[in-house]
Design a protein around this motif. Sequence first.
Motif, PDB file in Angstrom:
ATOM      1  N   LEU A 120       0.842  -1.184   0.000  1.00  0.00           N
ATOM      2  CA  LEU A 120       0.000   0.000   0.000  1.00  0.00           C
ATOM      3  C   LEU A 120       0.882   1.240   0.000  1.00  0.00           C
ATOM      4  O   LEU A 120       1.871   1.293   0.738  1.00  0.00           O
ATOM      5  N   PRO A 121       0.547   2.233  -0.798  1.00  0.00           N
ATOM      6  CA  PRO A 121       1.305   3.490  -0.735  1.00  0.00           C
ATOM      7  C   PRO A 121       1.196   4.083   0.665  1.00  0.00           C
ATOM      8  O   PRO A 121       0.129   4.078   1.269  1.00  0.00           O
ATOM      9  N   ILE A 149     -10.023   4.911  -9.880  1.00  0.00           N
ATOM     10  CA  ILE A 149      -9.955   3.665  -9.120  1.00  0.00           C
ATOM     11  C   ILE A 149     -11.364   3.134  -8.880  1.00  0.00           C
ATOM     12  O   ILE A 149     -12.256   3.880  -8.487  1.00  0.00           O
ATOM     13  N   GLY A 150     -11.545   1.823  -9.075  1.00  0.00           N
ATOM     14  CA  GLY A 150     -12.797   1.180  -8.715  1.00  0.00           C
ATOM     15  C   GLY A 150     -13.959   1.610  -9.591  1.00  0.00           C
ATOM     16  O   GLY A 150     -13.811   2.260 -10.629  1.00  0.00           O
ATOM     17  N   ALA A 151     -15.156   1.227  -9.149  1.00  0.00           N
ATOM     18  CA  ALA A 151     -16.380   1.499  -9.906  1.00  0.00           C
ATOM     19  C   ALA A 151     -17.080   2.731  -9.340  1.00  0.00           C
ATOM     20  O   ALA A 151     -16.787   3.196  -8.231  1.00  0.00           O
ATOM     21  N   LEU A 152     -18.020   3.252 -10.119  1.00  0.00           N
ATOM     22  CA  LEU A 152     -18.858   4.341  -9.633  1.00  0.00           C
ATOM     23  C   LEU A 152     -19.726   3.831  -8.488  1.00  0.00           C
ATOM     24  O   LEU A 152     -20.242   2.714  -8.538  1.00  0.00           O
ATOM     25  N   LEU A 153     -19.884   4.656  -7.459  1.00  0.00           N
ATOM     26  CA  LEU A 153     -20.654   4.246  -6.281  1.00  0.00           C
ATOM     27  C   LEU A 153     -21.866   5.143  -6.088  1.00  0.00           C
ATOM     28  O   LEU A 153     -21.769   6.375  -6.225  1.00  0.00           O
ATOM     29  N   ARG A 184      -6.584  -2.358  -1.390  1.00  0.00           N
ATOM     30  CA  ARG A 184      -5.566  -3.152  -2.091  1.00  0.00           C
ATOM     31  C   ARG A 184      -6.088  -3.614  -3.452  1.00  0.00           C
ATOM     32  O   ARG A 184      -5.370  -3.569  -4.457  1.00  0.00           O
ATOM     33  N   ALA A 185      -7.326  -4.079  -3.467  1.00  0.00           N
ATOM     34  CA  ALA A 185      -7.902  -4.546  -4.721  1.00  0.00           C
ATOM     35  C   ALA A 185      -8.056  -3.394  -5.715  1.00  0.00           C
ATOM     36  O   ALA A 185      -7.739  -3.528  -6.904  1.00  0.00           O
ATOM     37  N   PHE A 186      -8.546  -2.248  -5.217  1.00  0.00           N
ATOM     38  CA  PHE A 186      -8.714  -1.082  -6.091  1.00  0.00           C
ATOM     39  C   PHE A 186      -7.381  -0.679  -6.730  1.00  0.00           C
ATOM     40  O   PHE A 186      -7.317  -0.332  -7.908  1.00  0.00           O
ATOM     41  N   LEU A 187      -6.314  -0.721  -5.917  1.00  0.00           N
ATOM     42  CA  LEU A 187      -4.992  -0.274  -6.381  1.00  0.00           C
ATOM     43  C   LEU A 187      -4.188  -1.370  -7.060  1.00  0.00           C
ATOM     44  O   LEU A 187      -3.064  -1.126  -7.497  1.00  0.00           O
ATOM     45  N   LYS A 188      -4.766  -2.572  -7.099  1.00  0.00           N
ATOM     46  CA  LYS A 188      -4.060  -3.735  -7.643  1.00  0.00           C
ATOM     47  C   LYS A 188      -2.748  -3.964  -6.885  1.00  0.00           C
ATOM     48  O   LYS A 188      -1.690  -4.204  -7.471  1.00  0.00           O
ATOM     49  N   ARG A 189      -2.843  -3.903  -5.561  1.00  0.00           N
ATOM     50  CA  ARG A 189      -1.693  -4.130  -4.682  1.00  0.00           C
ATOM     51  C   ARG A 189      -1.885  -5.380  -3.826  1.00  0.00           C
ATOM     52  O   ARG A 189      -1.380  -5.461  -2.702  1.00  0.00           O
ATOM     53  N   LYS A 190      -2.614  -6.363  -4.343  1.00  0.00           N
ATOM     54  CA  LYS A 190      -2.789  -7.607  -3.604  1.00  0.00           C
ATOM     55  C   LYS A 190      -1.453  -8.352  -3.530  1.00  0.00           C
ATOM     56  O   LYS A 190      -0.636  -8.298  -4.443  1.00  0.00           O
TER      57      LYS A 190
END
Length: 295
Positions: A120-121, A149-153, A184-190
């Motif tokens: 994570l940053p 990042i991610g989908a519209l909410l 992590r998932a949003f940033l592709k940092r898994k």
Amino acid sequence: MDLKTYQAQALLTDQVPVTGDDEHAAALIVPMLGLAGETGQLLSEYKKHLRDGAAHRLFKEQVGEELGDLLWYIANVASKFGLDLDQIAERNLDKVRARFAPTSAQAPERDSEFPDVERLPRQMTVRLVEEPGSEPRPKVRMMINGEGIGALLGDNAYDADGYRFHDVFHLAYAAILGWSPNLRAFLKRKRKSRPLLDEVEDGGRARIIEEGVSALAFDYARKHSFLEGVSEIDYGLLRTIESMTSHLEVGDATASDWERAILEGFTVWRQVLANNGGEILVDLDARAISYVGMP
């Protein structure tokens, strides 16, 4: 005198011992009624102190006596439930330390041994903006360090309640707890270099639990003015959250840690909602999340 010795000695003076199944209820109810009665006596002494002031010269002595009586009844109840007063005291201290102990200066580094692409940053600039043309039920887009990042909410509710901005809570969990499988998932940092850890800590179940924590805290906050002017969160809620997350790496977070993450998250969320978006600074090294304003 240590508590174990006191408990054993106090039991020798018990006038309603457990002698059989028929007596068990009375043996328990008498000391519990004694607790209630002595608490009343303690309050009565304090009432006299408020009324009489310095004229109530035996105030401290009387308080000490009432506290001693309370201790006897506590020890008696503990004995009759087969509990150890030393252990009760130790567990209580553990509980209050976790509840009220100050948090450390930095968010935990849960990924320091992983390559940079799986970490994570430690600092992020985040923008939450309502998507143009998405009215009358606006959708929100998140951008981190300039990247969408991610989908519209949306609010996903009949009434517009601002849940469309709930990504703030994921950011707060990252800032204060060093934890957010959704971020992590949003940033592709898994952390895919360790498949089992990735599955357990960064996978779908952990993400659902985090969303559940967010929804649970949001429901609580909704009933308490979205925590505006609130400095302390109900301990029952914090215990539930600790239980929900106890099997994950964030299980090391104390009730105090969770309280801080929730309160600081809602401080920023209220500002974002009031301005229909804005820019947020997230700093894991400073263990801080703050609202900057509209860019």
